[in-house]
Write a protein that holds these residues in place. Structure first.
Motif, mmCIF file in Angstrom:
data_model
loop_
_atom_site.group_PDB
_atom_site.id
_atom_site.type_symbol
_atom_site.label_atom_id
_atom_site.label_comp_id
_atom_site.label_asym_id
_atom_site.label_seq_id
_atom_site.Cartn_x
_atom_site.Cartn_y
_atom_site.Cartn_z
ATOM 1 N N HIS A 4 0.834 -1.357 0.065
ATOM 2 C CA HIS A 4 0.082 0.033 0.083
ATOM 3 C C HIS A 4 0.783 1.297 -0.167
ATOM 4 O O HIS A 4 0.581 2.235 -0.617
ATOM 5 N N LEU A 5 2.010 1.294 0.615
ATOM 6 C CA LEU A 5 2.909 2.345 0.637
ATOM 7 C C LEU A 5 3.428 2.538 -0.682
ATOM 8 O O LEU A 5 3.438 3.574 -1.285
ATOM 9 N N ALA A 6 3.856 1.392 -1.274
ATOM 10 C CA ALA A 6 4.367 1.478 -2.793
ATOM 11 C C ALA A 6 3.398 2.119 -3.706
ATOM 12 O O ALA A 6 3.568 2.785 -4.705
ATOM 13 N N LEU A 7 2.192 1.664 -3.439
ATOM 14 C CA LEU A 7 1.105 2.172 -4.470
ATOM 15 C C LEU A 7 0.704 3.476 -4.215
ATOM 16 O O LEU A 7 0.698 4.319 -4.944
ATOM 17 N N ALA A 8 1.069 3.857 -2.860
ATOM 18 C CA ALA A 8 0.838 5.485 -2.765
ATOM 19 C C ALA A 8 1.946 6.255 -3.262
ATOM 20 O O ALA A 8 1.567 7.493 -3.973
ATOM 21 N N ILE A 9 3.088 5.947 -3.379
ATOM 22 C CA ILE A 9 4.296 6.478 -3.919
ATOM 23 C C ILE A 9 3.915 6.440 -5.523
ATOM 24 O O ILE A 9 4.263 7.437 -6.134
ATOM 25 N N ALA A 10 3.422 5.112 -6.062
ATOM 26 C CA ALA A 10 3.212 5.148 -7.508
ATOM 27 C C ALA A 10 2.318 6.172 -7.834
ATOM 28 O O ALA A 10 2.438 6.791 -8.981
ATOM 29 N N CYS A 12 1.297 8.971 -6.477
ATOM 30 C CA CYS A 12 2.173 10.429 -6.211
ATOM 31 C C CYS A 12 2.781 10.803 -7.291
ATOM 32 O O CYS A 12 3.002 11.744 -8.130
ATOM 33 N N MET A 13 3.838 9.779 -7.768
ATOM 34 C CA MET A 13 4.635 9.894 -8.854
ATOM 35 C C MET A 13 4.094 10.152 -10.127
ATOM 36 O O MET A 13 4.339 10.844 -11.052
ATOM 37 N N GLU A 14 2.932 9.315 -10.372
ATOM 38 C CA GLU A 14 2.011 9.426 -11.634
ATOM 39 C C GLU A 14 1.328 10.811 -11.823
ATOM 40 O O GLU A 14 1.032 11.450 -12.770
ATOM 41 N N VAL A 15 1.103 11.138 -10.554
ATOM 42 C CA VAL A 15 0.415 12.577 -10.616
ATOM 43 C C VAL A 15 1.290 13.820 -10.941
ATOM 44 O O VAL A 15 1.091 14.722 -11.757
ATOM 45 N N ILE A 16 2.421 13.661 -10.329
ATOM 46 C CA ILE A 16 3.626 14.440 -10.560
ATOM 47 C C ILE A 16 3.839 14.786 -12.140
ATOM 48 O O ILE A 16 3.899 15.702 -12.710
ATOM 49 N N ALA A 17 3.982 13.512 -12.916
ATOM 50 C CA ALA A 17 4.234 13.392 -14.180
ATOM 51 C C ALA A 17 3.103 13.805 -15.166
ATOM 52 O O ALA A 17 3.487 14.622 -15.846
ATOM 53 N N THR A 18 2.125 13.419 -14.790
ATOM 54 C CA THR A 18 0.790 13.626 -15.534
ATOM 55 C C THR A 18 0.557 15.378 -15.343
ATOM 56 O O THR A 18 0.177 15.882 -16.352
ATOM 57 N N SER A 19 0.653 16.003 -14.438
ATOM 58 C CA SER A 19 0.611 17.403 -14.275
ATOM 59 C C SER A 19 1.598 18.181 -14.469
ATOM 60 O O SER A 19 1.594 19.186 -15.301
ATOM 61 N N ALA A 20 2.890 17.566 -14.744
ATOM 62 C CA ALA A 20 3.943 18.449 -15.561
ATOM 63 C C ALA A 20 3.687 18.255 -16.916
ATOM 64 O O ALA A 20 4.452 19.216 -17.709
ATOM 65 N N LEU A 21 3.062 17.548 -17.518
ATOM 66 C CA LEU A 21 2.729 17.614 -19.069
ATOM 67 C C LEU A 21 2.315 18.631 -19.437
ATOM 68 O O LEU A 21 2.546 19.064 -20.566
ATOM 69 N N ALA A 22 1.241 19.318 -18.793
ATOM 70 C CA ALA A 22 0.772 20.581 -19.088
ATOM 71 C C ALA A 22 2.006 21.716 -19.294
ATOM 72 O O ALA A 22 1.475 22.745 -20.077
ATOM 73 N N SER A 23 3.184 21.563 -18.855
ATOM 74 C CA SER A 23 4.090 22.610 -18.709
ATOM 75 C C SER A 23 5.343 22.223 -19.803
ATOM 76 O O SER A 23 6.124 23.010 -20.036
ATOM 77 N N ILE A 24 5.275 21.248 -20.390
ATOM 78 C CA ILE A 24 6.514 20.925 -21.322
ATOM 79 C C ILE A 24 6.222 21.698 -22.841
ATOM 80 O O ILE A 24 7.377 21.599 -23.273
#
Length: 110
Positions: A4-10, A12-24
């Motif tokens: 469950h910790l690994a899932l929470a990290i996964a 969070c990292m996906e949210v960071i990556a997807t959110s950054a797409l709008a800025s590239i």
């Protein structure tokens, strides 16, 4: 590592990556592009760890469902995008589905 910790990290990292797409801006901004690459690679790495202890169907449902909701929240805060009522209702159903899976599924990993 706890699944469950690994899932929470996964998530969070996906949210960071997807959110950054709008800025590239068409791959012209190297720092947000780096965040996208690192975010997705680390998210999938963590997801690979998750499926050792959590069934892949459940892990993916939670990962994608929570990712949708959290990316929308980021888009509201950072990009000032406002979801309409249909989006809010739909995301409410996604959250209800994730909660249902967490509370009632007895599916076991292989």
């Amino acid at each position: 590592m706890n699944g469950h910790l690994a899932l929470a990290i996964a998530i969070c990292m996906e949210v960071i990556a997807t959110s950054a797409l709008a800025s590239i801006q068409g791959l012209t901004k190297p720092l947000p592009l780096l965040a996208v690459i690192i975010g997705y690679v680390s998210s999938f790495y963590m997801l690979a760890i998750v499926v050792k202890t959590i069934p892949i169907g459940i892990a993916y449902a939670i990962w994608s469902g929570m990712g949708i909701v959290l990316v929308t929240l980021v888009s509201v805060v950072i990009y000032r995008q406002k979801p309409d009522m249909a989006a809010i209702v739909g995301m409410g159903m996604i959250v209800a589905g994730v909660v249902t899976i967490q509370l009632f599924s007895s599916m076991k990993p292989h």
